[in-house]
Design a protein around this motif. Structure first.
Motif, PDB file in Angstrom:
ATOM      1  N   LEU A   1       0.867  -1.280  -0.264  1.00  0.00           N
ATOM      2  CA  LEU A   1      -0.302  -0.093  -0.019  1.00  0.00           C
ATOM      3  C   LEU A   1       0.941   1.266   0.098  1.00  0.00           C
ATOM      4  O   LEU A   1       0.128   2.632  -0.994  1.00  0.00           O
ATOM      5  N   HIS A   2       1.725   1.149   1.107  1.00  0.00           N
ATOM      6  CA  HIS A   2       2.691   2.227   0.603  1.00  0.00           C
ATOM      7  C   HIS A   2       3.257   2.732  -0.420  1.00  0.00           C
ATOM      8  O   HIS A   2       3.471   4.082  -0.901  1.00  0.00           O
TER       9      HIS A   2
ATOM     10  N   PHE B   1      -6.932   1.601   2.107  1.00  0.00           N
ATOM     11  CA  PHE B   1      -6.205   2.054   2.524  1.00  0.00           C
ATOM     12  C   PHE B   1      -5.845   2.441   3.805  1.00  0.00           C
ATOM     13  O   PHE B   1      -6.204   1.916   4.964  1.00  0.00           O
ATOM     14  N   PHE B   2      -4.658   2.894   4.091  1.00  0.00           N
ATOM     15  CA  PHE B   2      -4.506   3.484   5.908  1.00  0.00           C
ATOM     16  C   PHE B   2      -5.161   4.100   6.079  1.00  0.00           C
ATOM     17  O   PHE B   2      -6.037   4.855   5.645  1.00  0.00           O
TER      18      PHE B   2
ATOM     19  N   THR C   1     -11.719   1.263   4.524  1.00  0.00           N
ATOM     20  CA  THR C   1     -12.542   0.608   3.717  1.00  0.00           C
ATOM     21  C   THR C   1     -12.715   2.985   2.927  1.00  0.00           C
ATOM     22  O   THR C   1     -13.689   3.189   3.345  1.00  0.00           O
TER      23      THR C   1
ATOM     24  N   ARG D   1      -1.941   4.288  -3.275  1.00  0.00           N
ATOM     25  CA  ARG D   1      -3.231   4.758  -3.220  1.00  0.00           C
ATOM     26  C   ARG D   1      -3.847   3.745  -2.693  1.00  0.00           C
ATOM     27  O   ARG D   1      -3.540   2.262  -2.098  1.00  0.00           O
ATOM     28  N   PRO D   2      -5.444   3.432  -2.847  1.00  0.00           N
ATOM     29  CA  PRO D   2      -6.336   2.556  -2.035  1.00  0.00           C
ATOM     30  C   PRO D   2      -6.455   1.278  -3.495  1.00  0.00           C
ATOM     31  O   PRO D   2      -6.427   1.922  -4.598  1.00  0.00           O
ATOM     32  N   VAL D   3      -6.225   0.073  -2.488  1.00  0.00           N
ATOM     33  CA  VAL D   3      -6.473  -1.117  -3.629  1.00  0.00           C
ATOM     34  C   VAL D   3      -7.336  -1.872  -3.325  1.00  0.00           C
ATOM     35  O   VAL D   3      -7.609  -2.092  -2.263  1.00  0.00           O
TER      36      VAL D   3
ATOM     37  N   GLU E   1     -12.597  -0.644  -1.767  1.00  0.00           N
ATOM     38  CA  GLU E   1     -10.982  -0.613  -1.988  1.00  0.00           C
ATOM     39  C   GLU E   1     -10.159   0.127  -0.480  1.00  0.00           C
ATOM     40  O   GLU E   1     -11.185   0.526   0.492  1.00  0.00           O
TER      41      GLU E   1
ATOM     42  N   LEU F   1      -6.626  -0.120   8.338  1.00  0.00           N
ATOM     43  CA  LEU F   1      -6.481   0.239   7.074  1.00  0.00           C
ATOM     44  C   LEU F   1      -8.603   0.755   7.371  1.00  0.00           C
ATOM     45  O   LEU F   1      -9.005   0.195   8.592  1.00  0.00           O
TER      46      LEU F   1
ATOM     47  N   THR G   1      -8.430  -3.896   9.325  1.00  0.00           N
ATOM     48  CA  THR G   1      -9.755  -2.911   9.631  1.00  0.00           C
ATOM     49  C   THR G   1     -10.574  -2.808  10.697  1.00  0.00           C
ATOM     50  O   THR G   1     -11.034  -1.094  11.221  1.00  0.00           O
TER      51      THR G   1
END
Length: 268
Positions: free
Chosen positions: A34-35, A80-81, A72, A39-41, A78, A70, A65
């Motif tokens: 992710l780093h 992300f952090f 959504t 971007r969101p994946v 997607e 993380l 999450t």
């Protein structure tokens, strides 16, 4: 002859420990991915990137999450952090006074000079910008915060290696690192000589290694033992007058000394 029992015959505690280690490795790889992409994946794309079972990655993402590591953030699920990452980062800044002081110094230098200014560190064997303040010059900066760049491509990279033995530098530098995108390739011996020159000079200036339209001016920040632990850097236009470059270098050296935790011996 291999006497290691098959996994089904191993003690349960040993299998559990191995499974946990694999899970931890996957968490680290997930966060690193992710780093790296920045971007969101989607979870399915994460599974493919990690070469891991989709069900395993879904489970990891759910646990991360739930811990707010993380979030959504996209319409198609997607991730992300999350917020916890921000708070952990703030904890790091509070515990590392240099980062907080260097960020303030970078902002001050950019404001007073109008030049793009960076605070740079050695991270996972790469030159990495930890904080940047854009100047008033209308040009593209070639490095972004948090993105690792081969050390030979930068002025700061030469200073960050100033206290390393040659053997360690040779082991750290991959062959491709000696081929800057906008400059001629160098040999490892040439790079070692450049590191030695930066060590002797107490600053470093490079031109056009990544971007043909810029100079990079760097000065060291030292730890309690006097070793280079970070750098300050100006990225300036290639047509900047020599006297201006010299003035900016002297300003960076003074700022680096003010941030250092040990006095710097004067050069003879």
């Amino acid at each position: 002859m291999d006497q290691t029992p098959p996994s089904s015959d191993r003690p349960a505690a040993q299998q559990t420990g191995s499974s946990r280690e694999r899970g931890l490795d996957r968490v680290i790889a997930l966060l690193a991915h992710l780093h790296r992409v920045g971007r969101p994946v989607r979870v399915g794309d994460l599974a493919r990137a990690l070469s891991a079972p989709r069900s395993t990655v879904y489970s990891l993402v759910k646990s991360l999450t739930d811990a707010s590591l993380l979030e959504t953030v996209g319409p198609n699920g997607e991730v992300f952090f999350g917020k916890s990452m921000y708070f952990y980062g703030m904890d790091y800044l509070r515990a590392h006074d240099l980062f907080e002081r260097a960020r303030a110094e970078v902002d001050r230098l950019a404001r007073e000079t109008g030049e793009t200014t960076q605070f740079c560190v050695l991270h996972e064997g790469k030159y990495t910008v930890a904080h940047m303040s854009s100047g008033q010059r209308p040009f593209r900066v070639s490095s972004e915060v948090g993105v690792g760049i081969p050390l030979p491509w930068t002025a700061s990279g030469r200073l960050l290696l100033a206290d390393f033995p040659d053997a360690e530098i040779r082991a750290m530098i991959a062959p491709g690192d000696l081929h800057p995108p906008r400059s001629a390739a160098m040999t490892i011996e040439e790079f070692l000589a450049a590191v030695a020159a930066a060590r002797q000079e107490g600053s470093c200036i490079t031109s056009g290694l990544i971007d043909p339209y810029t100079h990079c001016i760097a000065a060291p920040i030292r730890d309690q033992a006097g070793r280079v632990t970070a750098t300050l850097c100006f990225v300036v236009l290639v047509n900047t007058p020599p006297e201006r470059i010299a003035s900016l270098r002297d300003m960076l050296v003074a700022s680096g000394q003010s941030l250092s935790l040990a006095p710097v011996a004067k050069r003879e």
